[in-house]
Write a protein that holds these residues in place. Structure first.
Motif, PDB file in Angstrom:
ATOM      1  N   GLY A  50       0.818  -1.202   0.000  1.00  0.00           N
ATOM      2  CA  GLY A  50       0.000   0.000   0.000  1.00  0.00           C
ATOM      3  C   GLY A  50       0.853   1.254   0.000  1.00  0.00           C
ATOM      4  O   GLY A  50       0.558   2.230  -0.716  1.00  0.00           O
ATOM      5  N   ARG A 105       0.891   4.121  -2.906  1.00  0.00           N
ATOM      6  CA  ARG A 105       0.606   5.525  -2.571  1.00  0.00           C
ATOM      7  C   ARG A 105       1.767   6.439  -2.955  1.00  0.00           C
ATOM      8  O   ARG A 105       1.544   7.590  -3.372  1.00  0.00           O
ATOM      9  N   ARG A 133      -2.865 -10.348   2.029  1.00  0.00           N
ATOM     10  CA  ARG A 133      -2.731  -9.051   2.694  1.00  0.00           C
ATOM     11  C   ARG A 133      -2.039  -8.043   1.784  1.00  0.00           C
ATOM     12  O   ARG A 133      -2.454  -6.879   1.711  1.00  0.00           O
ATOM     13  N   GLU A 157      -4.608  -6.914  -0.711  1.00  0.00           N
ATOM     14  CA  GLU A 157      -5.625  -6.054  -0.089  1.00  0.00           C
ATOM     15  C   GLU A 157      -5.101  -4.633   0.101  1.00  0.00           C
ATOM     16  O   GLU A 157      -5.781  -3.649  -0.235  1.00  0.00           O
ATOM     17  N   LEU A 158      -3.892  -4.522   0.622  1.00  0.00           N
ATOM     18  CA  LEU A 158      -3.310  -3.195   0.857  1.00  0.00           C
ATOM     19  C   LEU A 158      -3.084  -2.449  -0.453  1.00  0.00           C
ATOM     20  O   LEU A 158      -3.294  -1.237  -0.540  1.00  0.00           O
ATOM     21  N   LEU A 181      -4.732  -2.802  -3.358  1.00  0.00           N
ATOM     22  CA  LEU A 181      -5.992  -2.366  -3.953  1.00  0.00           C
ATOM     23  C   LEU A 181      -6.612  -1.208  -3.170  1.00  0.00           C
ATOM     24  O   LEU A 181      -7.171  -0.272  -3.752  1.00  0.00           O
ATOM     25  N   GLU A 182      -6.496  -1.258  -1.840  1.00  0.00           N
ATOM     26  CA  GLU A 182      -7.002  -0.147  -1.024  1.00  0.00           C
ATOM     27  C   GLU A 182      -6.289   1.154  -1.363  1.00  0.00           C
ATOM     28  O   GLU A 182      -6.884   2.236  -1.315  1.00  0.00           O
ATOM     29  N   ALA A 183      -5.004   1.050  -1.714  1.00  0.00           N
ATOM     30  CA  ALA A 183      -4.207   2.242  -2.022  1.00  0.00           C
ATOM     31  C   ALA A 183      -4.403   2.724  -3.449  1.00  0.00           C
ATOM     32  O   ALA A 183      -3.911   3.798  -3.813  1.00  0.00           O
TER      33      ALA A 183
END
Length: 247
Positions: free
Chosen positions: A177, A181, A206, A209-210, A212-214
């Protein structure tokens, strides 16, 4: 005299997808060399364990075994766990000769596998444009292992003429993430992540997930049972088998 047996030795995971992937990789390897006795085994958390497989091979009459650690970096498991279980097995079976090869490692040939997996992810996400890449790996407390990942990332980026950052799921920064970013802070919006893991599990989940969230546009699946990985297993075996030949 029969050729040495081959044990493909994985770390093991509670995630059933991991064992299924190792099984598929071993089946792919067997298809390439049906003349060899090839078995899978796990250090922990999954069955069959290493000693069960060694006992089975000894009972079948094998006196020589080549162990190929299904590990991508030369870190704690390769330096400590693998030698320990081999020493225990040879103590339990006097006369048995076991040779551990180098780990699978971070071969440049795996860049082809990364590209295949990433293309699959980009097609699924309907992404046609990229302006940055992240190479996500497990991470290690050994800085040399992390440096090896970073070197592969630079090679991969040079091949695609794109900026690349290595990211780690544990033990070292940056996380996926953070890497995504950082690229977005530079104005890049089409960032894809390649999963430098052998098999699915909690760490690659994990990392994905991080990412895609970013804001990553796609995250690839792990290397898995790709023919190039199977060929690398057999290349490691070939070296180990030669080393068992008496001088």
């Amino acid at each position: 005299m029969a050729a040495p047996a081959l044990i493909a030795l994985a770390h093991g995971s509670r995630d059933p997808r991991s064992a299924a992937t190792v099984t598929a990789l071993v089946e792919e390897t067997k298809a390439m060399r049906p003349d060899l006795r090839i078995e899978r085994a796990f250090l922990d958390l999954a069955k069959p364990n290493f000693h069960t497989v060694v006992d089975r091979l000894v009972k079948a009459g094998y006196e020589e075994i080549v162990v190929v650690p299904l590990l991508l970096v030369e870190a704690f498991h390769a330096r400590v766990d693998v030698p320990e279980v081999i020493a225990e097995a040879t103590t339990r079976h006097p006369g048995l000769r076991i040779r551990a090869t180098d780990v699978l490692g971070l071969e440049a040939r795996f860049l082809e596998v990364l590209d295949d997996r990433l293309r699959e992810a980009l097609r699924a996400a309907r992404v046609r444009e990229l302006d940055a890449l992240v190479l996500a790996a497990a991470g290690s407390s050994d800085p040399l292992a992390n440096q090896a990942v970073a070197r592969l990332a630079r090679l991969w980026g040079a091949h695609h003429k794109l900026p690349v950052t290595a990211a780690y799921a544990a033990s070292a920064p940056p996380a996926t993430g953070e890497a995504v970013r950082a690229f977005r802070a530079e104005g890049r919006r089409h960032i894809a992540v390649a999963s430098l893991f052998l098999a699915p599990g909690s760490l690659p989940d994990r990392a994905a997930e991080l990412a895609l969230e970013a804001g990553a546009v796609a995250v690839s699946e792990p290397l898995g049972a790709h023919p190039e990985v199977a060929r690398t297993v057999l290349a490691r075996y070939a070296v180990g088998a030669v080393q068992l030949v008496p001088v």
